[in-house]
Design an enzyme around this catalytic site. Structure first.
Site, PDB file in Angstrom:
ATOM      1  CG  ASP A  36     -19.312 -33.876 -58.822  1.00 39.81           C
ATOM      2  OD1 ASP A  36     -19.309 -32.970 -57.981  1.00 39.81           O
ATOM      3  OD2 ASP A  36     -19.862 -33.767 -59.932  1.00 39.81           O
ATOM      4  CE  LYS A  40     -20.589 -30.455 -59.672  1.00 40.94           C
ATOM      5  NZ  LYS A  40     -21.308 -31.308 -60.613  1.00 40.94           N
ATOM      6  CB  CYS A  58     -19.250 -33.320 -63.562  1.00 42.45           C
ATOM      7  SG  CYS A  58     -20.948 -33.827 -63.146  1.00 42.45           S
TER       8      CYS A  58
END
Length: 179
Positions: A13, A75, A108
């Site tokens: 990310d 995602k 995350c």
């Protein structure tokens, strides 16, 4: 001990304005660059994720320019492991050891590490290639991962562990990346 044949790097990310808001952003991006370039020297598989790219934007150019044909996996879940496409990509590598880089450490990266550890994978978090918006949250995330059984390491530790010796044929390539 890490080996090139058994290891995959997961880049989580590094996107848009969120990536720009990370604590110690310049060092984070420099170490992420070193990790990506280093694993490419060893031909280690690479998996990249993006958290809701329609909202957070794509992977930032500092990272995406290094990916050489790797398509990020979109995602919605914080843990990469809750995404079927990610899990299929991970299984396809055949790798048993997971290196984690990315943002945010306490969200995350942490949730991904927990799920991977629960699934029996040895997890190595590259501490100088992960971050959060605050240094405190980064440290909390690293501690939670360590407490769950993950290994906390660093960019240079990983790359030199993969080399094992200065006599390795890739030593000069790695040295150029880390200097």
């Amino acid at each position: 001990m890490l080996t090139a044949e058994r290891t995959v790097l997961v880049v989580i990310d590094f996107q848009g304005n969120l990536a720009q808001a990370m604590a110690d952003r310049d060092a984070l991006l420099e170490n992420a660059r070193k990790m990506i370039q280093g694993i490419q020297v060893f031909d280690i598989p690479l998996i990249v994720t993006e958290q809701i790219p329609a909202k957070l934007g794509p992977t930032i150019p500092e990272i995406s320019n290094l990916l050489h044909g790797v398509t990020p996996i979109a995602k919605e879940s914080f843990s990469c492991c809750q995404n079927d496409v990610f899990m299929q990509a991970l299984k396809k590598t055949g790798c048993e050891q997971i290196l984690l880089t990315g943002i945010e450490t306490h969200i995350c990266v942490y949730q991904t590490a927990l799920d991977l550890i629960s699934a029996g994978y040895p997890v190595f978090v590259v501490s100088d290639a992960v971050s959060s918006r605050t240094a405190g949250n980064r440290e909390i995330g690293l501690q939670l991962i360590r407490d769950a059984g993950g290994t906390i390491t660093s960019t240079e530790s990983v790359l030199f562990e993969l080399l094992k010796t200065a006599a390795h044929e890739k030593f000069k390539d790695i040295f150029r990346i880390v200097k």
